[in-house]
Scaffold this active site. Structure first.
Site, mmCIF file in Angstrom:
data_model
loop_
_atom_site.group_PDB
_atom_site.id
_atom_site.type_symbol
_atom_site.label_atom_id
_atom_site.label_comp_id
_atom_site.label_asym_id
_atom_site.label_seq_id
_atom_site.Cartn_x
_atom_site.Cartn_y
_atom_site.Cartn_z
ATOM 1 N N GLU A 156 -1.882 0.406 1.024
ATOM 2 C CA GLU A 156 -2.278 -0.307 1.723
ATOM 3 C C GLU A 156 -3.314 0.742 3.268
ATOM 4 O OE1 GLU A 156 -2.359 -3.158 1.585
ATOM 5 O OE2 GLU A 156 -1.006 -3.557 0.766
ATOM 6 N N HIS A 159 -6.235 1.929 1.924
ATOM 7 C CA HIS A 159 -6.934 0.806 2.189
ATOM 8 C C HIS A 159 -7.829 0.707 3.358
ATOM 9 C CE1 HIS A 159 -6.638 -1.213 -1.581
ATOM 10 N NE2 HIS A 159 -5.554 -1.640 -1.621
ATOM 11 N N ASP A 233 -5.933 -4.843 -7.112
ATOM 12 C CA ASP A 233 -7.121 -4.385 -6.269
ATOM 13 C C ASP A 233 -8.495 -4.115 -8.052
ATOM 14 O OD1 ASP A 233 -6.185 -4.196 -4.168
ATOM 15 O OD2 ASP A 233 -5.145 -2.825 -4.322
#
Length: 375
Positions: A156, A159, A233
């Site tokens: 995360e 990202h 993703d």
């Protein structure tokens, strides 16, 4: 969800029917307005919507940002809310929500605040309600190993970091490693306003952000230890790249054409299908390379974000930007280290306080003992 309202205006003299018992309640000069609504207009019988019947169509789309804010305001008229509540932020984070969805959001937030014993609905309760509706309830009973938590934190963080350093990407609103639904974590990006269309730059930025999680896993844990966590993703990136090639005319090799790929390209020639797949692969690989370049350059920021996510589990967009700034100017200190320093300092203060108290007690006791008497 888009609703269509169908309106039919008729009267006894306009409807084309002979005067009879069925029209006895209608006066010749009175108009009867019949209103109906549906979100599936394509399944209606054509005879129902032909001229003279439901022939006036009014499209009612989902509310925009300002509309959602006003709807939230109306629902909060009889519900107390805390000063930190920003309805515009909640409106930005709920694209596509209908009035009923927003009413449900306020209700869930009010229940969450009541369970927490709060007198008013705060921003945290609204964020909780939105995440619960969009991502599902928190999986508090999920058993997550330390290794999996660490991998999710870097995923995360990748990202979020790519989004912050990519021009055209939507601002990061929040990053979390709290499991919800089938996801072990998520990064939320909120556009500044509702988007009716996307530019090529925005689409390329979205591709880069999609690849940030997988790249972060590879950089930190190695290619052999990457996980299946990036499957959604990759699916999202591939679908967007294929749309850019087949629907939006954003491939110089395929050209300014629209190709029907709903049947997985079976209706195309093998040469065209191969060209499309090559272009899709080129776009996704380019996004992967750009994400890898960003995370390699700012690896120290990635480590900092991951450590803070492991410590706090959820970071706001402002928290993320603050951490990045502190890393860049060399003033960043992990929360765990700050907590240890705080505990050490508190321990020193407590020891000093106890020592001073003991010395004072000893001095007080010494003053009460009789002194030496002279002969």
């Amino acid at each position: 969800m888009v609703y269509k309202v169908f309106v039919a205006i008729s009267a006894a003299t306009q409807c084309g029917l002979p005067q009879g018992p069925c029209c006895a309640f209608v006066q010749p000069t009175e108009g009867v307005i019949v209103v109906a609504a549906t979100n599936f207009p394509e399944i209606l019988d054509k005879a129902l919507v032909r001229p003279g019947r439901f022939d006036r169509h009014v499209v009612v789309p989902a509310p925009d940002v300002e509309g959602r804010r006003q709807i939230l305001e109306s629902h909060f008229k009889n519900i107390p809310f805390a000063p930190d509540v920003d309805l515009h932020t909640i409106a930005r984070g709920t694209p596509g929500f209908s009035g009923a969805d927003l009413a449900n959001l306020v209700n869930v937030a009010a229940l969450h605040a009541a369970k927490a014993g709060q007198q008013a609905v705060g921003m945290a309760s609204l964020e909780y309600a939105r995440d619960r509706i969009m991502m599902g309830a928190e999986r508090k009973s999920a058993v997550i190993t330390d290794k999996s938590r660490k991998l999710t934190a870097y995923h995360e963080g990748g990202h979020a970091l790519v989004a912050q350093h990519t021009e055209g990407a939507d601002p990061v609103h929040k990053a979390t490693i709290v499991p919800r639904g089938m996801a072990l974590g998520m990064v939320t990006q909120l556009p500044d306003e509702d988007q009716t269309s996307m530019s090529r730059k925005q689409m390329m930025a979205r591709l880069d952000v999609c690849m940030g999680g997988r790249v972060a896993e590879e950089l930190i844990f190695g290619e052999d230890d990457v996980t299946s966590g990036a499957s959604s993703d990759l699916k999202q990136a591939t679908a967007l790249a294929r749309a850019m090639v087949t629907k939006y005319g954003m491939s110089s090799k395929v050209g300014q054409v629209s190709l029907d790929y709903d049947d997985d390209g079976r209706s195309m020639s093998s040469e065209t299908r191969q060209l499309v797949e090559e272009e899709v692969r080129r776009l996704v690989q380019g996004a992967y390379d750009r994400a890898r370049s960003i995370l390699t350059k700012y690896e120290s920021e990635l480590h900092a974000l991951a450590s803070e996510l492991l410590e706090k589990e959820t970071l706001s967009g402002d928290d993320i930007r603050t951490i990045m700034k502190q890393v860049s100017d060399g003033s960043f200190m992990p929360s765990s280290m700050m907590e240890n320093m705080r505990k050490s300092a508190q321990s020193v203060v407590d020891s000093a306080t106890k020592g001073a108290a003991a010395a004072a007690e000893a001095a007080k006791g010494g003053s009460k003992r009789p002194g030496n008497l002279a002969p």
